[in-house]
Design a protein around this motif. Structure first.
Motif, short mmCIF file in Angstrom:
data_model
loop_
_atom_site.label_atom_id
_atom_site.label_comp_id
_atom_site.label_asym_id
_atom_site.label_seq_id
_atom_site.Cartn_x
_atom_site.Cartn_y
_atom_site.Cartn_z
N LYS A 128 58.91 25.27 16.08
CA LYS A 128 60.33 25.26 15.70
C LYS A 128 60.53 25.68 14.24
O LYS A 128 61.63 26.03 13.83
N GLU A 165 71.85 17.97 16.72
CA GLU A 165 72.39 19.30 17.03
C GLU A 165 72.96 19.97 15.78
O GLU A 165 73.68 19.33 15.02
N LYS A 189 65.59 19.04 14.93
CA LYS A 189 65.56 19.38 16.36
C LYS A 189 64.73 18.37 17.12
O LYS A 189 65.09 17.92 18.20
N ASN A 202 66.54 15.43 17.90
CA ASN A 202 67.74 15.66 18.72
C ASN A 202 69.04 15.74 17.94
O ASN A 202 70.10 15.39 18.46
N PHE A 260 56.41 18.33 21.81
CA PHE A 260 57.67 19.03 21.53
C PHE A 260 57.42 20.40 20.92
O PHE A 260 58.32 21.22 20.82
N LYS A 301 72.35 7.39 12.74
CA LYS A 301 71.67 8.66 12.95
C LYS A 301 70.62 8.78 11.85
O LYS A 301 70.88 8.39 10.71
N ARG A 357 54.23 12.87 20.39
CA ARG A 357 55.54 13.40 20.80
C ARG A 357 55.85 14.71 20.08
O ARG A 357 56.39 15.64 20.68
#
Lengths: 326, 326
Positions: free
Chosen positions: B323, B170, B165, B168, B318, B135, B314
């Protein structure tokens, strides 16, 4: 210095007191230290262990400093082995004191019980890192002073230079760790410190060095605040173990040749990682206090304790402390 | 966001403008970006290169920012590609801007020309590091703010969460880099910042993390000041190359089996080091300014430029910037 006395904290370390007793025995046998040169600080010990070291001087002290003891608390624990050992340093009853106990408590005892050398405001943790050229690379401060002023860099440089002399580095080059080599880089403390070191003509100051050159031959002593120094040290450790981990994963997934390759290189890789893991070093010097004070790692086994005792012995013989008092 | 416009600084990078033109061509061919989505900021270019990208929008701008340009100087160079690109970001003529030029000048143009997002005092360099669990691990600030106050950690956390975010992750866990896990560890800025982050209930704040856990799954976002962050990053790089260097030395001196082992593992080792070398990443986000701003590495080749363009594309799609505005 002709004859030296090295004290060892009986209660310091995860496996103390047994590991300390074994370390002392290891040092007597393999490092050729004599029983007259060692002093055990602490006397709460099994009959069996006591018998093994009956020829040593033992100073009574209590096992009252734990890993949870706060740096300020130890100053009230006057019968603790840490306090007693540092007091003996101050009174010149010991030339060096080694402990594998609580780091914060040891730094605090060193600073306030053993006391600082004249003209030194900030003692610091001094460490020798490996390098590409196989010459040691000295890092000051490796974690003692998380909050610093520019003037403290002057002390750090003095401490680093004394240690460099101990390691036989001639006219050692001093660099300040920064995030770029240009004058305007970094924060105000680093820039002010750079001006201070430039002014001190007895220093061989070479300016800023970057962390990516840590292992290169661009300077001998890297001076930084204890917050950054400690983060750099732990990043080295984390990166080395990450590389080892990733290699293991690659090997697991790899074919026969990859597995063979790994088998052939296994030893080299492991010895490399242990070279970078500062926890495997014998001990770290806390320089700037009245006497040679060495922090051995908490998980020290007998050999690590013996190494720390031996390096302390050599530093005391060399009169390392006197080298700081320029 | 439906249609996006990505600007690229024609003059940014050691091999610009040619590398940038090649990067644009690479992106059109391999990353499936369309000519309508790209804007070249800068027009001083060879006839040959110009012919290759004749279907692109080209905005005139001068090649006046060099590696020696100071961060404050660029604000006077209003016709430079960096200034023009950041102004277009501000005016929403561009959704993203990519430059492989002078980092300090780009941060300054981003902050003062593109401008900061409402409520953000300190934009920061945000980077995804590799980790043992595969990750990504987000580091904020990787080098933009060498001098910080505790309140700036709040901005860094917001910027890191927005980026998480985008990747991806969470309910991303936020940790503050410190030299120990206990409450009293570190310096006053870090301790004050920790209290601030505790109070913000929308953050999943997990407390202090240490640099030796950089690659472990203890948190998703590591927040630190730009001085420490940049040193950590460069220490990772220095350590990885040191390990590679030492292995090469061992292999040189080693016997047949060691040499065979090295041969079998060569590829794995190299890919590992490039994984740790942040300079091989496509680009680093400078988050907190009005628009997606990406710094590609100075030595970027065509593929690296194309990667930076693609990741910017990207991020713009997004709506990464939105955000941050919680």
């Amino acid at each position: 210095m002709d004859s030296v006395k090295i004290g060892i904290d009986l209660y310091g370390g995860d496996n103390a007191p047994h590991s300390v007793v074994e370390g002392v025995l290891f040092a007597l046998k393999n490092k050729f230290l004599s029983p007259e040169e060692l002093v055990l600080v602490g006397n709460e010990i099994s009959k069996e262990d006591l018998d093994k070291i009956s020829n040593l001087k033992i100073v009574p002290a209590k096992n009252s400093v734990s890993n949870e003891t706060k740096p300020t608390e130890v100053l009230k624990l006057k019968e603790s082995s840490m306090y007693v050992g540092c007091e003996m340093l101050k009174n010149k009853e010991l030339n060096a004191f080694v402990s594998a106990g609580n780091t914060g408590a040891l730094l605090s005892s060193g600073t306030f019980v053993a006391g600082r050398l004249p003209g030194i405001k900030r003692p610091a943790l001094v460490l020798a890192l490996p390098s590409k050229s196989n010459k040691p690379k000295i890092l000051v401060d490796a974690g003692a002073n998380a909050e610093v002023k520019a003037e403290h860099f002057y002390d750090f440089a003095r401490e680093g230079i004394a240690y460099a002399k101990f390691l036989n580095l001639e006219n050692p080059r001093v660099g300040i760790l920064n995030i770029g080599s240009e004058d305007e880089k970094g924060n105000s403390i680093v820039r002010e410190a750079s001006n201070l070191l430039k002014e001190e003509k007895t220093f061989n100051y070479v300016g800023y060095v970057e962390a990516r050159e840590l292992f290169d031959d661009t300077c001998d002593i890297i001076v930084t605040d204890g917050f950054t120094g400690n983060n750099v040290l732990k990043t080295m450790e984390g990166t080395a173990y990450f590389i080892l981990h990733e290699l293991k994963e690659t090997i697991k997934k790899g074919g026969l040749f990859t597995k063979l390759g790994a088998l052939f290189l296994k030893g080299s890789l492991k010895s490399l990682v242990s070279k970078i893991d500062y926890r495997s070093y014998g001990g770290t010097f806390f320089l700037g206090v009245n006497g040679v004070l060495v922090k051995a790692h908490g998980s020290s086994d007998a050999e690590a304790i013996a190494n720390a005792l031996y390096v302390s012995y050599r530093a005391a013989k060399f009169d390392l402390i006197k080298k700081i008092e320029i």
